[in-house]
Write a protein that holds these residues in place. Structure first.
Motif, PDB file in Angstrom:
ATOM      1  N   PHE A 137      23.847  -6.546  10.571  1.00  9.24           N
ATOM      2  CA  PHE A 137      25.184  -6.517  10.625  1.00  9.24           C
ATOM      3  C   PHE A 137      26.052  -7.374   9.864  1.00  9.24           C
ATOM      4  O   PHE A 137      26.026  -8.661   9.871  1.00  9.24           O
ATOM      5  N   ARG A 138      26.683  -7.296   8.649  1.00  7.80           N
ATOM      6  CA  ARG A 138      27.016  -7.835   7.627  1.00  7.80           C
ATOM      7  C   ARG A 138      28.698  -7.744   7.379  1.00  7.80           C
ATOM      8  O   ARG A 138      29.208  -6.564   7.746  1.00  7.80           O
ATOM      9  N   THR A 139      29.402  -8.998   7.233  1.00  6.94           N
ATOM     10  CA  THR A 139      30.721  -8.884   6.747  1.00  6.94           C
ATOM     11  C   THR A 139      30.712  -8.819   5.050  1.00  6.94           C
ATOM     12  O   THR A 139      31.879  -8.300   4.599  1.00  6.94           O
ATOM     13  N   THR A 140      29.738  -9.478   4.245  1.00  6.72           N
ATOM     14  CA  THR A 140      29.895  -9.352   3.114  1.00  6.72           C
ATOM     15  C   THR A 140      28.278  -8.787   2.665  1.00  6.72           C
ATOM     16  O   THR A 140      27.435  -8.744   3.285  1.00  6.72           O
ATOM     17  N   GLY A 141      28.360  -8.338   1.307  1.00  6.57           N
ATOM     18  CA  GLY A 141      27.104  -7.795   0.730  1.00  6.57           C
ATOM     19  C   GLY A 141      26.138  -8.863   0.579  1.00  6.57           C
ATOM     20  O   GLY A 141      26.507 -10.128   0.838  1.00  6.57           O
ATOM     21  N   VAL A 148      30.295  -4.523   1.855  1.00 13.80           N
ATOM     22  CA  VAL A 148      29.205  -4.128   2.589  1.00 13.80           C
ATOM     23  C   VAL A 148      28.945  -2.666   2.353  1.00 13.80           C
ATOM     24  O   VAL A 148      30.185  -1.857   2.551  1.00 13.80           O
ATOM     25  N   MET A 149      28.019  -2.114   2.067  1.00 19.44           N
ATOM     26  CA  MET A 149      27.736  -0.740   1.945  1.00 19.44           C
ATOM     27  C   MET A 149      26.963  -0.365   3.020  1.00 19.44           C
ATOM     28  O   MET A 149      25.686  -0.794   3.003  1.00 19.44           O
ATOM     29  N   THR A 150      27.354   0.354   4.003  1.00 18.62           N
ATOM     30  CA  THR A 150      26.731   0.847   5.225  1.00 18.62           C
ATOM     31  C   THR A 150      25.383   1.887   4.684  1.00 18.62           C
ATOM     32  O   THR A 150      25.915   2.836   3.904  1.00 18.62           O
ATOM     33  N   ALA A 160      28.446  -2.151   8.137  1.00 16.35           N
ATOM     34  CA  ALA A 160      29.330  -3.230   7.815  1.00 16.35           C
ATOM     35  C   ALA A 160      30.093  -3.456   9.273  1.00 16.35           C
ATOM     36  O   ALA A 160      30.450  -2.520   9.918  1.00 16.35           O
ATOM     37  N   LEU A 161      30.135  -4.767   9.442  1.00 16.10           N
ATOM     38  CA  LEU A 161      30.810  -5.312  10.635  1.00 16.10           C
ATOM     39  C   LEU A 161      32.286  -4.548  11.128  1.00 16.10           C
ATOM     40  O   LEU A 161      32.698  -4.316  12.214  1.00 16.10           O
ATOM     41  N   VAL A 162      33.067  -4.622  10.092  1.00 18.33           N
ATOM     42  CA  VAL A 162      34.266  -4.054  10.060  1.00 18.33           C
ATOM     43  C   VAL A 162      34.271  -2.625  10.561  1.00 18.33           C
ATOM     44  O   VAL A 162      35.331  -2.314  11.323  1.00 18.33           O
ATOM     45  N   GLU A 163      33.151  -1.903  10.504  1.00 21.22           N
ATOM     46  CA  GLU A 163      33.219  -0.555  11.217  1.00 21.22           C
ATOM     47  C   GLU A 163      33.474  -0.418  12.627  1.00 21.22           C
ATOM     48  O   GLU A 163      33.890   0.452  13.288  1.00 21.22           O
ATOM     49  N   ALA A 164      33.346  -1.709  13.340  1.00 19.92           N
ATOM     50  CA  ALA A 164      33.507  -1.856  14.786  1.00 19.92           C
ATOM     51  C   ALA A 164      34.945  -2.129  15.050  1.00 19.92           C
ATOM     52  O   ALA A 164      35.488  -2.101  16.296  1.00 19.92           O
ATOM     53  N   ASP A 165      35.880  -2.311  13.968  1.00 23.69           N
ATOM     54  CA  ASP A 165      37.163  -2.421  14.203  1.00 23.69           C
ATOM     55  C   ASP A 165      37.914  -1.007  14.431  1.00 23.69           C
ATOM     56  O   ASP A 165      37.717  -0.319  13.099  1.00 23.69           O
ATOM     57  N   ARG A 188      23.526   6.704  14.698  1.00 26.14           N
ATOM     58  CA  ARG A 188      22.589   7.951  14.591  1.00 26.14           C
ATOM     59  C   ARG A 188      22.315   8.529  13.281  1.00 26.14           C
ATOM     60  O   ARG A 188      21.247   9.067  12.882  1.00 26.14           O
ATOM     61  N   HIS A 189      23.212   8.682  12.319  1.00 26.39           N
ATOM     62  CA  HIS A 189      22.946   9.212  11.073  1.00 26.39           C
ATOM     63  C   HIS A 189      22.032   8.263  10.209  1.00 26.39           C
ATOM     64  O   HIS A 189      20.949   8.763   9.676  1.00 26.39           O
ATOM     65  N   GLU A 190      22.238   6.977  10.262  1.00 23.68           N
ATOM     66  CA  GLU A 190      21.315   6.066   9.388  1.00 23.68           C
ATOM     67  C   GLU A 190      19.708   6.064   9.960  1.00 23.68           C
ATOM     68  O   GLU A 190      19.112   5.940   9.084  1.00 23.68           O
ATOM     69  N   VAL A 191      19.713   5.820  11.185  1.00 23.17           N
ATOM     70  CA  VAL A 191      18.187   5.959  11.924  1.00 23.17           C
ATOM     71  C   VAL A 191      17.794   7.108  11.469  1.00 23.17           C
ATOM     72  O   VAL A 191      16.513   7.353  11.608  1.00 23.17           O
ATOM     73  N   GLY A 192      18.481   8.381  11.212  1.00 20.91           N
ATOM     74  CA  GLY A 192      17.761   9.494  10.908  1.00 20.91           C
ATOM     75  C   GLY A 192      17.072   9.626   9.498  1.00 20.91           C
ATOM     76  O   GLY A 192      16.062  10.206   9.452  1.00 20.91           O
ATOM     77  N   HIS A 193      17.621   8.601   8.648  1.00 27.00           N
ATOM     78  CA  HIS A 193      16.635   8.251   7.258  1.00 27.00           C
ATOM     79  C   HIS A 193      15.427   7.693   7.666  1.00 27.00           C
ATOM     80  O   HIS A 193      14.470   7.983   7.120  1.00 27.00           O
ATOM     81  N   TRP A 194      15.579   6.792   8.632  1.00 28.91           N
ATOM     82  CA  TRP A 194      14.246   5.977   9.060  1.00 28.91           C
ATOM     83  C   TRP A 194      13.367   7.024   9.344  1.00 28.91           C
ATOM     84  O   TRP A 194      12.144   6.925   9.426  1.00 28.91           O
ATOM     85  N   TYR A 195      13.607   7.876  10.487  1.00 27.60           N
ATOM     86  CA  TYR A 195      12.847   8.933  11.077  1.00 27.60           C
ATOM     87  C   TYR A 195      12.283  10.022  10.032  1.00 27.60           C
ATOM     88  O   TYR A 195      11.294  10.708  10.275  1.00 27.60           O
TER      89      TYR A 195
END
Length: 367
Positions: A137-141, A148-150, A160-165, A188-195
């Protein structure tokens, strides 16, 4: 998401609660039983209320920051719960506002893990494998100068932490022309790549997946560049759950995976609330549905799921419109998309690729 009750007094409580408002017992979520336990303090540790000393627990170490209410066995050497063990990078807690944003991140992540636990999916950590599932969970790259690129890379999911805003996320949603953008959706989307790596690549079913989602060997960077330059494919609604899913086979899989999680979690919620739909205006009976069925039962078919999902989303969208909000679920599931959801459904239930025993082995290792 199921409904939870305080194990001491039976009062209905929320997944995020740490205190029962009726009996004032401390509450914690126990991930093995998937239950909310009422707790009593005992010699610096916690025991389940009314357990006569059996069942001793401690809170996850992140409980101290008010971001996690999950429990760890009292005799475990682990300081973090099974969900927080996947955290690789957490925000700078000295920066103003970061703890509040991190709390929202963790709430979404724990809902993700609740579904993962329900489906008994593998959840290896970074400590167990170099490609184990991890979150940053990052505020900068990473170089401290770039935004930050999610995204996902080799098991590491950066958000990106700002996505929680909420305001910033809505601003980004409008800028990207997206009908839907949520924090839980990112997870849910990003974990799909891991699965995809775990269940498709490592499960030996790349060919089967490719037959459904297309050529995953297409150059990923070029495909995304083409998508953003030219816009969505024509008639994408007939073949993809979202316009972004048409960018590349990997994104199609991840988007479909995310929607599968949206669907099963919401249908479980509907069943827990005892929802039955029987619209008086629906004289054909096509929109009548009873959500009282076991969504995670392996015998439940994708046809049953789709049959329940369509009228539920129509009802939810109607409620939102009555309150002046945009549609809660602004998507239409074509027959092709339902077929893709069926692939995900069979994949998570072990009917494609390596059998359930392999997944159970991963779960036992990570427990």
């Amino acid at each position: 998401m199921k409904l939870f009750c305080c194990s001491a007094c039976g009062h209905v409580v929320y997944f995020e609660n740490v205190l029962c408002e009726r009996c004032n017992h401390a509450l914690g979520f126990e991930p093995q039983s998937l239950e909310m336990l009422a707790l009593e303090s005992a010699d610096g540790i916690w025991q389940a209320a009314g357990s006569n000393g059996s069942g001793r627990w401690k809170y996850c170490g992140n409980y101290t920051f008010g971001v996690c209410n999950w429990l760890v066995p009292g005799d475990s050497p682990d300081a973090l719960c099974v969900a927080c063990q996947h955290n690789l990078v957490i925000p700078n807690l000295d920066a103003p506002g970061n703890i509040a944003l991190w709390q929202k991140m963790e709430q979404a992540k724990r809902r993700l893990f609740h579904t993962i636990l329900q489906l008994k999916l593998p959840r290896t950590t970074r400590a167990e494998s170099p490609e184990g599932l991890a979150f940053a969970f990052r505020t900068t790259g990473a170089d401290q100068s770039q935004p930050v690129m999610t995204g996902h890379e080799d098991g590491l999911i950066t958000i990106a932490l700002v996505e929680a805003d909420d305001a910033e996320r809505e601003k980004r949603r409008n800028a990207m022309g997206e009908p839907y953008r949520t924090l839980l959706g990112h997870f849910r989307h990003e974990v799909g790549h891991w699965y995809w790596d775990r269940l498709v690549r490592d499960g030996g079913v790349v060919a089967e997946c490719r037959a459904v989602f297309g050529d995953d060997e297409e150059d990923y960077g070029e495909a995304l560049q083409r998508h953003y330059a030219n816009g969505p494919k024509s008639s994408w609604q007939e073949h993809y759950v979202s316009s972004y899913a048409g960018a590349h086979a990997w994104e199609d899989f991840a988007e479909t995976w995310a929607h599968y999680f949206h669907i099963v979690d919401t249908l479980e919620t509907g069943g827990e609330w005892g929802i039955m739909l029987k619209p008086e205006a629906d004289r054909s009976g096509l929109l009548a549905v009873d959500l009282d069925f076991q969504i995670f039962d392996e015998a439940t078919t994708i046809e049953h799921i789709a049959r329940a999902w369509t009228p539920l989303t129509l009802a939810l969208n109607s409620f939102n419109r009555s309150l002046g909000h945009q549609d809660l679920y602004p998507f239409v599931l074509s027959p092709v998309v339902i077929g893709k959801l069926g692939f995900i459904h069979d994949l998570v239930h072990g009917r494609i690729g390596r059998r359930r025993a392999d997944s159970q082995q991963f779960v036992s290792t990570a427990a």
